[in-house]
Scaffold this motif. Structure first.
Motif, short mmCIF file in Angstrom:
data_model
loop_
_atom_site.label_atom_id
_atom_site.label_comp_id
_atom_site.label_asym_id
_atom_site.label_seq_id
_atom_site.Cartn_x
_atom_site.Cartn_y
_atom_site.Cartn_z
N UNK A 7 0.25 3.71 0.10
CA UNK A 7 -0.01 4.55 -1.07
C UNK A 7 0.38 3.82 -2.34
N UNK A 8 -0.60 3.61 -3.21
CA UNK A 8 -0.36 2.91 -4.47
C UNK A 8 -0.38 3.91 -5.62
N UNK A 9 0.59 4.80 -5.62
CA UNK A 9 0.72 5.76 -6.71
C UNK A 9 -0.17 6.97 -6.55
N UNK A 10 -0.43 7.62 -7.69
CA UNK A 10 -1.13 8.90 -7.73
C UNK A 10 -2.21 8.89 -8.81
N UNK A 11 -3.20 9.73 -8.61
CA UNK A 11 -4.21 9.98 -9.64
C UNK A 11 -4.29 11.48 -9.88
N UNK A 12 -4.60 11.84 -11.11
CA UNK A 12 -4.83 13.25 -11.43
C UNK A 12 -6.19 13.36 -12.09
N UNK A 13 -7.03 14.24 -11.54
CA UNK A 13 -8.39 14.40 -12.03
C UNK A 13 -8.67 15.87 -12.30
N UNK A 14 -9.79 16.12 -12.96
CA UNK A 14 -10.16 17.50 -13.28
C UNK A 14 -10.63 18.23 -12.02
N UNK A 15 -10.43 19.53 -12.00
CA UNK A 15 -10.79 20.32 -10.82
C UNK A 15 -12.28 20.23 -10.51
N UNK A 44 -4.76 5.70 -1.70
CA UNK A 44 -4.45 4.95 -0.48
C UNK A 44 -5.28 3.68 -0.35
N UNK A 45 -4.60 2.63 0.14
CA UNK A 45 -5.25 1.48 0.76
C UNK A 45 -4.78 1.48 2.22
N UNK A 46 -5.44 0.66 3.06
CA UNK A 46 -5.14 0.69 4.50
C UNK A 46 -5.03 -0.73 5.02
N UNK A 47 -3.95 -1.01 5.74
CA UNK A 47 -3.76 -2.34 6.33
C UNK A 47 -3.93 -2.26 7.83
N UNK A 48 -4.77 -3.14 8.38
CA UNK A 48 -4.98 -3.24 9.82
C UNK A 48 -4.34 -4.54 10.30
N UNK A 49 -3.38 -4.41 11.21
CA UNK A 49 -2.81 -5.60 11.86
C UNK A 49 -3.66 -5.90 13.09
N UNK A 50 -4.70 -6.68 12.88
CA UNK A 50 -5.67 -6.99 13.93
C UNK A 50 -5.33 -8.34 14.55
N UNK A 51 -5.56 -8.53 15.85
CA UNK A 51 -5.28 -9.83 16.48
C UNK A 51 -6.01 -10.99 15.82
N UNK A 88 4.96 -0.48 -10.99
CA UNK A 88 4.74 -1.84 -10.49
C UNK A 88 5.18 -1.97 -9.03
N UNK A 89 6.28 -1.30 -8.65
CA UNK A 89 6.74 -1.41 -7.27
C UNK A 89 5.90 -0.59 -6.29
N UNK A 90 4.88 0.13 -6.81
CA UNK A 90 3.95 0.85 -5.93
C UNK A 90 2.65 0.09 -5.71
N UNK A 91 2.48 -1.04 -6.40
CA UNK A 91 1.26 -1.82 -6.19
C UNK A 91 1.23 -2.39 -4.78
N UNK A 92 0.04 -2.76 -4.34
CA UNK A 92 -0.19 -3.07 -2.94
C UNK A 92 0.60 -4.29 -2.47
#
Length: 286
Positions: A7-15, A44-51, A88-92
């Motif tokens: 999770x790289x922080x939050x976003x707020x958008x209109x309804x 969200x970003x997603x990390x896959x630890x693939x062989x 900054x500490x929430x960046x990927x």
């Protein structure tokens, strides 16, 4: 194979951006003019630890998104309809290091699309094989790209992405795909609508499939009820994509993970598959 929700922080958008009607020709106008903010949603970003190597799907947002001048001052969306809250500490890159992953060891970066909250952290991966659809790359360039909500001025010049053309044949309900891994357990599929060239990533595990969906929909519920967002540029293509994705995830046990769904990390951790639709009750006459 392990999959991590980053999770790289939050976003707020209109309804009005979260849910819109397909037939509403003024969806974007209603979003820009909406005065009511929705609750913040994760990025969200997603990390896959693939062989075969580490795979990162999206890079999340950058803390610089809040800096004056990062977004064009003339763009109505960035200055009226979205707020980003990213330290900054929430960046990927920092997030990966916190789980023992060096960003330089990421082999593939797959970008579902090039909006800033999905590609904002790309600068941390100059050595990776960066993958984006050819249609998305074209749409994001120049002044037209800026008008459509992209920020090509912040793309690192040293990163030259590889363009997906989806030439590997069908994958489930998708008519076309690209096989990413030699093992055949990671596929990239086209999901246009939210943007011109959005894609999603399918990960096949022994007992379940994981769909890393970008902004196909903002939530699983929106997918199941065919609810478009308020900024999709092509409502018909977005609707068609929802239909295809819904058919795909209901044909096999699938964990569906959009980038801004507050419940996505929990569904991933618990391997919670998309529920089958509840049939209408049978009514007897006589």
């Amino acid at each position: 194979m392990r999959i991590h929700a980053i999770q790289t922080g939050w976003a707020q958008i209109r309804r009005n951006q979260i849910i819109a009607r397909k037939e509403d020709l003024f969806r974007l106008v209603r979003t820009l003019s909406d005065q009511e903010w929705a609750a913040p949603v994760p990025i969200y970003a997603w990390l896959l630890e693939h062989p075969e190597g580490l795979i990162l799907v999206d890079t999340g947002q950058t803390a610089r998104a809040a800096d004056p001048g990062y977004h064009p001052r003339w763009h109505p969306y960035f200055h009226r309809s979205v707020r980003f809250h990213v330290r900054r500490d929430e960046e990927v890159d920092v997030q990966l290091e916190s789980i023992g992953i060096n960003p330089v060891d990421v082999r593939w970066v797959v970008l579902t699309h090039l909006h800033t909250d999905h590609a904002g952290g790309i600068r941390h991966f100059p050595k990776a094989d960066v993958i984006v659809s050819s249609a998305e790359w074209r749409a994001a360039q120049g002044q037209w790209g800026k008008l459509a909500g992209y920020i090509p001025q912040h793309w690192p010049r040293e990163i030259i992405p590889r363009h997906v053309l989806f030439r590997d044949g069908p994958w489930g309900a998708f008519a076309h795909s690209m096989q990413l891994t030699s093992a055949g357990d990671v596929h990239v599929v086209p999901t246009p609508g939210h943007t011109a060239g959005q894609l999603a990533v399918s990960v096949s595990l022994p007992d379940v499939e994981i769909i890393l969906a970008g902004d196909v929909s903002y939530t699983q519920d929106a997918l199941l009820h065919d609810r478009l967002d308020g900024v999709s540029l092509n409502a018909q293509r977005a609707h068609d994509t929802l239909q295809t994705v819904r058919r795909h995830v209901l044909e096999r046990p699938t964990v569906f993970l959009p980038a801004h769904d507050p419940d996505a990390a929990t569904r991933l951790a618990r391997r919670m598959v998309v529920p089958s639709p509840t049939p209408d009750p049978v009514r007897f006459s006589g």
